[in-house]
Design a protein around this motif. Structure first.
Motif, PDB file in Angstrom:
ATOM      1  N   PRO A 258       3.181   0.852  -5.507  1.00 45.40           N
ATOM      2  CA  PRO A 258       1.991   0.587  -4.693  1.00 45.40           C
ATOM      3  C   PRO A 258       1.039  -0.342  -5.470  1.00 45.40           C
ATOM      4  O   PRO A 258       1.033  -0.332  -6.703  1.00 45.40           O
ATOM      5  CB  PRO A 258       1.374   1.973  -4.517  1.00 45.40           C
ATOM      6  N   GLN A 259       0.276  -1.127  -4.760  1.00 44.71           N
ATOM      7  CA  GLN A 259      -0.698  -2.080  -5.330  1.00 44.71           C
ATOM      8  C   GLN A 259      -0.043  -3.301  -5.988  1.00 44.71           C
ATOM      9  O   GLN A 259      -0.696  -4.058  -6.676  1.00 44.71           O
ATOM     10  CB  GLN A 259      -1.648  -1.399  -6.352  1.00 44.71           C
ATOM     11  N   GLU A 260       1.272  -3.461  -5.770  1.00 49.61           N
ATOM     12  CA  GLU A 260       1.937  -4.653  -6.319  1.00 49.61           C
ATOM     13  C   GLU A 260       1.857  -5.756  -5.276  1.00 49.61           C
ATOM     14  O   GLU A 260       1.929  -5.492  -4.080  1.00 49.61           O
ATOM     15  CB  GLU A 260       3.406  -4.308  -6.600  1.00 49.61           C
ATOM     16  N   ASP A 261       1.706  -7.009  -5.729  1.00 45.20           N
ATOM     17  CA  ASP A 261       1.685  -8.136  -4.781  1.00 45.20           C
ATOM     18  C   ASP A 261       3.104  -8.452  -4.328  1.00 45.20           C
ATOM     19  O   ASP A 261       4.017  -8.486  -5.138  1.00 45.20           O
ATOM     20  CB  ASP A 261       1.080  -9.382  -5.448  1.00 45.20           C
ATOM     21  N   VAL A 262       3.273  -8.690  -3.032  1.00 47.57           N
ATOM     22  CA  VAL A 262       4.589  -9.100  -2.513  1.00 47.57           C
ATOM     23  C   VAL A 262       4.403 -10.344  -1.650  1.00 47.57           C
ATOM     24  O   VAL A 262       3.288 -10.681  -1.265  1.00 47.57           O
ATOM     25  CB  VAL A 262       5.252  -7.987  -1.654  1.00 47.57           C
ATOM     26  N   TYR A 263       5.535 -11.034  -1.390  1.00 42.58           N
ATOM     27  CA  TYR A 263       5.452 -12.179  -0.467  1.00 42.58           C
ATOM     28  C   TYR A 263       6.533 -12.036   0.593  1.00 42.58           C
ATOM     29  O   TYR A 263       7.487 -11.267   0.431  1.00 42.58           O
ATOM     30  CB  TYR A 263       5.592 -13.509  -1.220  1.00 42.58           C
ATOM     31  N   ALA A 264       6.375 -12.771   1.703  1.00 44.22           N
ATOM     32  CA  ALA A 264       7.331 -12.692   2.803  1.00 44.22           C
ATOM     33  C   ALA A 264       8.700 -13.149   2.296  1.00 44.22           C
ATOM     34  O   ALA A 264       8.804 -14.193   1.654  1.00 44.22           O
ATOM     35  CB  ALA A 264       6.874 -13.591   3.942  1.00 44.22           C
ATOM     36  N   GLY A 265       9.749 -12.351   2.590  1.00 43.43           N
ATOM     37  CA  GLY A 265      11.080 -12.742   2.137  1.00 43.43           C
ATOM     38  C   GLY A 265      11.481 -12.088   0.819  1.00 43.43           C
ATOM     39  O   GLY A 265      12.608 -12.232   0.372  1.00 43.43           O
ATOM     40  N   GLN A 266      10.546 -11.362   0.191  1.00 36.63           N
ATOM     41  CA  GLN A 266      10.900 -10.655  -1.052  1.00 36.63           C
ATOM     42  C   GLN A 266      11.686  -9.392  -0.704  1.00 36.63           C
ATOM     43  O   GLN A 266      11.371  -8.719   0.280  1.00 36.63           O
ATOM     44  CB  GLN A 266       9.628 -10.289  -1.825  1.00 36.63           C
TER      45      GLN A 266
ATOM     46  N   TYR B 175       0.831  -1.201   0.000  1.00 35.63           N
ATOM     47  CA  TYR B 175       0.000   0.000   0.000  1.00 35.63           C
ATOM     48  C   TYR B 175       0.867   1.253   0.000  1.00 35.63           C
ATOM     49  O   TYR B 175       1.911   1.300   0.647  1.00 35.63           O
ATOM     50  CB  TYR B 175      -0.911   0.027   1.234  1.00 35.63           C
ATOM     51  N   ALA B 176       0.389   2.285  -0.667  1.00 33.89           N
ATOM     52  CA  ALA B 176       1.106   3.559  -0.718  1.00 33.89           C
ATOM     53  C   ALA B 176       1.276   4.123   0.694  1.00 33.89           C
ATOM     54  O   ALA B 176       2.313   4.685   1.028  1.00 33.89           O
ATOM     55  CB  ALA B 176       0.340   4.544  -1.597  1.00 33.89           C
TER      56      ALA B 176
END
Length: 599
Positions: free
Chosen positions: A511-519, A494-495
């Protein structure tokens, strides 16, 4: 009998106008009357080559002019594609050296030219782009002469003809002050100065120096007939690397005409041809007479200097983008690449589902990754590592010759930056308010250097490097010192959250990009890695206060190209490559496990 054939290789630095010149020569051969108006490049027809403006794969073209057949072999200008260069020069009797009238001969031109001169090829020099402002054709011609002296050229090679002109405007002339309206002076010089191939009588011999693939007939062997004659339907012997001799039959014979091929009954010594029906061959094998098989000497190729780990994509987002994600797909694709790409080696890693791929440099390997990515593959790639050898009991590493051309005011910054990475300055000279620097620097020091050099010189530096030799290990080199910002949990960035974390460092995500834990979502301003939560959204209540609802103002994120990402990552990080995304990540995604591993 002398045949009316000329085999010629074109040598030029990246972006000196080689491909444009060949296109104009094709037009002069009256082969493209229909294409004249399109202005498209005919040679670099692979998307990657067009985007980067570099030639990666060598191609064969032929022109009929004045009753002569001129076979033109396009060579890659980058030292990273040395495997391509060496086998290509084996087919030529002379070379066309193309030089920019302003820049003069560049390091990578030198790499290919050195190979050509060692093989005894006769050069014809073309000084291109004389229509540019502040060009210096006479100085450049002397620079070429000096370069050839340095490379130990023979008297005959030093007595080269020089032709000036502008390939883009479509004219060439022996004197740059009197432009003509066509490029025939180049073709005349080729016919006059480049020797015709010797016609050797006797049992047939041909060295396979290149290959093509067709989904109808399989692999096609390409090479130059060294001696004798090959005919369609003839029984031949294939002499292999391990010394075995296998009986084969030529189903079809093709010679090159224009950009295409033409089927013929027989090919004599000196011409370049393609054979259909030969199976199980490698580049460097010899097609010889069936009753008296004599192999030709094999092509020697420079060893790889860099390695990277390729592994399957095992991130939480695997399979979202790509068509080919399993280890079998990647293994098959790498095996297929070995058929064509001579300077590449692939070994199985100790880990399951991982391979160690050896190549000539970051560019060489990144072109392979980029090609795979466009074909729909998903994979992860580790940090590039140089290949260390033991020579006479000493630990040695590859050292490269680096040349940097920068405006005077930035030179001290650049020298400081290179010497910190264990570079030694060899020469320094001034050319028209720019400074030309040459260094010997370990290959490890070049990884990640281009970004810093361009930043420090406001984008003005021209940087090029080529492999020099193995030298004793130079000690530790400081790489990127800043830590990473690592995402704490999976979700949408989120922004609001990014705005609150901006004082921590630079971000790599929108902003609004999907991320995962550890990225890895950004670069920390300090040395250590920190875990941040970019998925936190603003909690809304029905209470409102003036001034509390300022808009989030976000600095645009850093967007990496593939090479930049490979040069940026640390040892415990991977680049995740999918058809539409490049993500950086830690190899161990879970924070607790990472801490345990670091202990």
């Amino acid at each position: 009998m002398q045949q009316k054939i000329r085999n010629i290789a074109i040598i030029a630095h990246v972006d000196h106008g080689k491909t444009t010149l060949v296109d104009k020569m094709l037009l002069a051969g009256k082969l493209f009357r229909d294409n004249q108006s399109t202005g498209d490049l005919i040679l670099d027809n692979n998307d990657l080559e067009r985007e980067r403006g570099i030639t990666i794969l060598s191609k064969n073209v032929s022109i009929n002019y004045d009753g002569y057949k001129i076979n033109i072999i396009d060579t890659p200008g980058h030292a990273d594609f040395g495997g391509e260069v060496e086998r290509v020069l084996n087919m030529a009797d002379g070379c066309l050296l193309l030089v920019d009238a302003f820049e003069g001969p560049m390091p990578q031109t030198r790499f290919v030219l050195q190979k050509a001169i060692q093989m005894g090829l006769k050069p014809v020099v073309v000084i291109n782009k004389v229509d540019k402002p502040n060009c210096r054709p006479d100085e450049v011609q002397e620079m070429v002469f000096d370069l050839m002296c340095n490379l130990d050229a023979t008297e005959d090679q030093l007595d080269f003809p020089t032709i000036y002109g502008s390939a883009k405007q479509g004219w060439m002339s022996t004197d740059y002050n009197t432009p003509t309206d066509n490029i025939t002076p180049v073709l005349d010089a080729i016919i006059k100065y480049i020797p015709a191939p010797e016609t050797l009588e006797g049992d047939a011999q041909m060295l396979i120096t290149s290959l093509d693939y067709s989904s109808y007939v399989g692999r096609i062997a390409i090479g130059r007939v060294h001696r004798g004659e090959l005919r369609e339907g003839m029984d031949v012997a294939l002499c292999r690397k391990d010394g075995t001799v296998v009986r084969q039959r030529i189903k079809e014979l093709h010679t090159f005409e224009g950009m295409g091929r033409k089927k013929v009954e027989s090919v004599k010594s000196g011409d370049i041809c393609a054979l259909v029906g030969i199976e199980g061959f490698e580049i460097g094998d010899t097609v010889a007479d069936f009753n008296n098989p004599e192999p030709l000497p094999r092509i020697a190729i420079d060893e790889p200097t860099m390695s990277m780990t390729f592994t399957i994509n095992d991130s939480p987002f695997f399979g979202r983008d790509g068509k080919y994600v399993t280890s079998r797909h990647i293994a098959d694709r790498l095996t297929k690449e070995l058929d064509r790409n001579l300077a590449l080696r692939v070994c199985k890693s100790e880990r399951e589902d991982a391979w160690v791929v050896y190549g000539r440099g970051v560019l060489h390997l990144s072109v392979l990754i980029e090609t795979m990515r466009r074909e729909g593959f998903e994979l992860q790639v580790g940090q590039p590592q140089v290949i260390v050898k033991e020579i006479d009991g000493q630990k040695c590493e590859p050292v490269e010759m680096l040349t940097v051309n920068v405006p005077e005011e930035y030179s001290s910054k650049i020298i400081d930056m290179v010497t910190r990475r264990k570079g030694e300055m060899v020469t320094m000279c001034t050319q028209n308010d720019r400074i030309h620097l040459e260094f010997l620097i370990p290959s490890r020091g070049i990884i990640g250097l281009r970004n810093n050099v361009l930043t420090a010189s406001a984008g003005e530096a021209i940087m090029a490097h080529r492999f020099h030799e193995y030298q004793p290990w130079k000690g530790d080199i400081e790489r990127r010192t800043n830590g990473s910002l690592i995402a704490m949990e999976a979700g949408t960035a989120y922004a609001y959250a990014i705005d609150k974390l901006q004082d921590r460092g630079k971000f790599f995500i929108f902003p609004q990009e999907d991320v995962y834990a550890g990225q890895v979502v950004g670069e920390n301003a300090k040395e250590n890695d920190i875990v941040v939560n970019v998925t936190k959204s603003k909690k809304l209540t029905n209470m409102r206060a003036s001034g509390a609802d300022d808009k989030a103002r976000i600095v645009p994120p850093v967007v990496f190209s593939l090479e930049e990402a490979l040069e940026y990552i640390k040892e415990d990080e991977y680049v995740e490559v999918t058809p539409h995304h490049l993500r950086l990540r830690k190899i161990i995604l879970d924070e607790l496990e990472r801490k345990r591993a670091n202990k």
